[in-house]
Design a protein around this motif. Structure first.
Motif, PDB file in Angstrom:
ATOM      1  N   PRO A  48       0.852  -1.193   0.000  1.00  0.00           N
ATOM      2  CA  PRO A  48       0.000   0.000   0.000  1.00  0.00           C
ATOM      3  C   PRO A  48       0.891   1.248   0.000  1.00  0.00           C
ATOM      4  O   PRO A  48       1.945   1.261   0.614  1.00  0.00           O
ATOM      5  N   SER A  49       0.484   2.234  -0.753  1.00  0.00           N
ATOM      6  CA  SER A  49       1.298   3.453  -0.809  1.00  0.00           C
ATOM      7  C   SER A  49       0.398   4.672  -0.858  1.00  0.00           C
ATOM      8  O   SER A  49      -0.825   4.570  -0.939  1.00  0.00           O
ATOM      9  N   THR A  50       1.039   5.807  -0.826  1.00  0.00           N
ATOM     10  CA  THR A  50       0.300   7.060  -0.898  1.00  0.00           C
ATOM     11  C   THR A  50       0.015   7.436  -2.352  1.00  0.00           C
ATOM     12  O   THR A  50      -0.661   8.427  -2.605  1.00  0.00           O
ATOM     13  N   GLN A  51       0.512   6.634  -3.274  1.00  0.00           N
ATOM     14  CA  GLN A  51       0.303   6.915  -4.699  1.00  0.00           C
ATOM     15  C   GLN A  51      -1.123   6.557  -5.105  1.00  0.00           C
ATOM     16  O   GLN A  51      -1.738   5.668  -4.526  1.00  0.00           O
ATOM     17  N   SER A  52      -1.558   7.227  -6.157  1.00  0.00           N
ATOM     18  CA  SER A  52      -2.847   6.841  -6.728  1.00  0.00           C
ATOM     19  C   SER A  52      -2.661   5.519  -7.464  1.00  0.00           C
ATOM     20  O   SER A  52      -1.539   5.084  -7.725  1.00  0.00           O
ATOM     21  N   GLU A  53      -3.761   4.904  -7.823  1.00  0.00           N
ATOM     22  CA  GLU A  53      -3.695   3.635  -8.539  1.00  0.00           C
ATOM     23  C   GLU A  53      -2.998   3.809  -9.888  1.00  0.00           C
ATOM     24  O   GLU A  53      -2.208   2.959 -10.302  1.00  0.00           O
ATOM     25  N   ASP A  54      -3.286   4.925 -10.571  1.00  0.00           N
ATOM     26  CA  ASP A  54      -2.653   5.190 -11.865  1.00  0.00           C
ATOM     27  C   ASP A  54      -1.146   5.372 -11.719  1.00  0.00           C
ATOM     28  O   ASP A  54      -0.381   4.898 -12.550  1.00  0.00           O
ATOM     29  N   GLU A  55      -0.718   6.049 -10.662  1.00  0.00           N
ATOM     30  CA  GLU A  55       0.715   6.241 -10.424  1.00  0.00           C
ATOM     31  C   GLU A  55       1.393   4.906 -10.128  1.00  0.00           C
ATOM     32  O   GLU A  55       2.498   4.650 -10.602  1.00  0.00           O
TER      33      GLU A  55
END
Length: 127
Positions: A48-55
């Motif tokens: 899990p990350s702070t990035q969006s799914e597209d990123e």
């Protein structure tokens, strides 16, 4: 009159061996980079990350592309070094390499698996 200095056969062989060992060390470094790209591409999908799914998808695609480009480079480099050492008869034996179609088939399977993951991610994102 001075005689020209002619390198001995032993020094020529040592020089050639050093060149090939240096090339193999560079390939070793490329293999380490390959493993890093493979790890990061999987991390971008699993952690899990702070990035969006597209990123996250873009990061995966970038690392996967770098992995396959590096894999091709390492494969070519290893074949080249193996052939050069065989030609110079430095190995003392003939190395039987796998048929080239095996590497190509494995690469195609890897690309198909990566594309399958991307399609699944895109399908999940379209919901």
């Amino acid at each position: 009159m001075d005689k020209p200095v002619v390198p001995s056969t032993r020094s020529l062989i040592a020089e050639e061996a050093t060149k090939h060992l240096t090339n193999l060390q560079k390939l070793d470094d490329e293999i380490i980079a390959l493993l890093t790209h493979a790890s990061k591409s999987l991390q971008s999908l699993n952690e899990p990350s702070t990035q969006s799914e597209d990123e996250a998808k873009l990061e995966f695609q970038t690392h996967a592309s770098n992995f396959f480009a590096g894999l091709e480079s390492v494969t070519v480099g290893l074949r080249k070094e193996s052939k050069a050492l065989q030609d110079a008869n430095m190995l003392g034996t003939t190395v039987i390499t796998k048929a080239e179609w095996v590497g190509g088939q494995k690469e195609k399977e890897g690309i198909a698996a990566a594309e399958s993951v991307l399609r699944k991610l895109n399908a999940d994102g379209d919901d």
